[in-house]
Structures are given as C-alpha cells and as structure tokens.
Design an enzyme around this catalytic site. Structure first.
Site, mmCIF file in Angstrom:
data_model
loop_
_atom_site.group_PDB
_atom_site.id
_atom_site.type_symbol
_atom_site.label_atom_id
_atom_site.label_comp_id
_atom_site.label_asym_id
_atom_site.label_seq_id
_atom_site.Cartn_x
_atom_site.Cartn_y
_atom_site.Cartn_z
ATOM 1 N N GLY A 10 66.518 3.851 21.255
ATOM 2 C CA GLY A 10 66.140 5.245 22.131
ATOM 3 C C GLY A 10 64.981 4.909 22.796
ATOM 4 O O GLY A 10 63.989 4.017 22.307
ATOM 5 N N THR A 11 64.414 5.440 23.891
ATOM 6 C CA THR A 11 63.597 4.857 24.795
ATOM 7 C C THR A 11 62.176 5.747 25.069
ATOM 8 O O THR A 11 61.436 5.591 24.374
ATOM 9 C CB THR A 11 64.339 4.503 26.166
ATOM 10 O OG1 THR A 11 65.083 5.582 26.357
ATOM 11 C CG2 THR A 11 65.144 3.318 26.025
ATOM 12 N N THR A 12 62.624 6.621 25.828
ATOM 13 C CA THR A 12 61.053 7.633 26.121
ATOM 14 C C THR A 12 61.050 9.000 25.637
ATOM 15 O O THR A 12 61.800 9.741 25.684
ATOM 16 C CB THR A 12 61.153 7.550 27.837
ATOM 17 O OG1 THR A 12 61.178 6.509 28.361
ATOM 18 C CG2 THR A 12 59.847 8.328 28.289
ATOM 19 N N TYR A 178 66.691 2.040 30.916
ATOM 20 C CA TYR A 178 66.642 2.223 29.447
ATOM 21 C C TYR A 178 66.454 3.851 28.995
ATOM 22 O O TYR A 178 66.750 4.266 27.831
ATOM 23 C CB TYR A 178 66.082 1.141 28.360
ATOM 24 C CG TYR A 178 66.148 -0.105 28.636
ATOM 25 C CD1 TYR A 178 67.437 -0.782 28.657
ATOM 26 C CD2 TYR A 178 65.287 -1.068 29.380
ATOM 27 C CE1 TYR A 178 67.788 -2.074 28.660
ATOM 28 C CE2 TYR A 178 65.516 -2.472 29.534
ATOM 29 C CZ TYR A 178 66.599 -2.909 29.164
ATOM 30 O OH TYR A 178 67.073 -4.314 29.444
#
Length: 201
Positions: A10-12, A178
């Site tokens: 999972g990214t931001t 991403y």
C-alpha cells in the site's frame, strides 16, 4: 483481492490536524512489483471510537498490526473502563514495532485520534514516533508533502482539512505510479470516527 496480501504494497497515506478533528486519507491501490494487484485496498482502519490508523507498506503487515491493536484496545477498555488516549496508542504501536526489529513490520503508520484534543502521530518501521500537525507516508509522500506544506494552516476547519488531505493524495496519484484508484477519507472528531464516501476521481 489478487496476489499474496503479505507481498502487496500500500502506498500513500496522509494525516492532517484540524481545529475540531483529525483527517486520515489514503489511496486505494496495491501493487506487487510493477503490477497493480488491487484497486480497492483499505489502508485506514478504525481501532476504537476515537482512534484510527493508516498504513503505508506491506498490506499483510498492516492488517496483522490492526488486528493486534483492536484486540489491545478492547482489553484496555475492559481493564481501565475507558478508551486509551491517542498518545497511548502511538506508544503501543511504537513498542510493537521496536520489539519486532528482528522480524520487522514493513510499514509506516499514521495514528490519528481525538481525546482532549485532536492528535496525529507518525511512526516509522523501527518504532520512532513524532507528533505532527500534518504528515504523509509511502511512495508518493514527497508529492503529498509538497502540497501539504504549501497549503496547511493551523486552526483550519474540518472541511478544509478533508479537502487538503484529498488534494494531497491526488497530488501523489498524479505523479507516483504506485499510488492510485481514488482516495479513502476518514475524520475523527469529538463525536467519533466517521468514514466519508471514497473520492474515486
């Protein structure tokens, strides 16, 4: 969900402190290398009535910690008779991460909540804790932070904070491969935890 949850990333994630609450926001994309494995991943979780956590990193590690924290929050209520403070939850997360250095959690966490006032903490994978007014974590954090630093103001209202958090995640979506698939948004106020409708565009 396709792919192994332990390998998907999972990214931001973004956190913003407002006059009357805390906002946590995150994108909804999970990736495995350069492949998008899910477009509907939850990265913000309720821990108790006034406590929430957002995670950027390995999805499996994030979900494992969330399960542990929910159990600890219930146990704390049973023993003490009230909800733990935001700082207490941040300290608990820090202790868990610090104690797992030999088998670490590959994630960066944001803790948001409301006790006597709104509070926001950032906790890195080694357990380092800082209290913040605004913060971003994950692969798109530099793009989100640039927008937060330019637009954040102390004492902003909740609606302003929600708008700012969404715009910060969207800034990461535009520039980071991403990060994507819309924005999950949560507000924690004196009244409790509230999940808003996802922003899909």
């Amino acid at each position: 969900m396709n792919g192994s949850p332990s390998a998907m990333k999972g990214t931001t994630t973004v956190g913003v402190v407002c006059r009357d609450g805390v906002v946590l926001a995150a994108d909804r994309r999970a990736t495995l290398g350069n492949m998008v494995t899910s477009k509907e991943v939850t990265k913000v979780f309720q821990i108790d009535d006034h406590l929430a956590i957002a995670g950027a990193g390995l999805v499996g590690d994030i979900l494992s910690l969330v399960r542990l924290l929910r159990a600890e929050a219930k146990l704390y209520r049973a023993k003490v008779g009230r909800e733990m403070s935001v700082k207490a939850l941040a300290t608990l997360v820090s202790n868990v991460l610090h104690g797992s250095r030999h088998l670490p959690y590959f994630a960066w966490f944001l803790i948001g909540g409301y006790d006597v006032k709104p509070r926001l903490y950032s906790i890195d994978a080694a357990g380092g804790v800082t209290e913040e007014r605004f913060i971003a974590a994950g692969s798109g954090m530099e793009f989100a932070l640039a927008l937060l630093e330019e637009n954040f103001s102390d004492g902003m209202g909740l609606d302003e904070g929600i708008d700012l958090a969404v715009r910060a995640v969207k800034a990461a979506i535009r520039r980071d491969v991403y990060t994507g698939e819309g924005v999950t948004v949560v507000a924690i106020t004196k009244e409790g935890y509230r999940e808003l409708e996802p922003v899909l565009k």
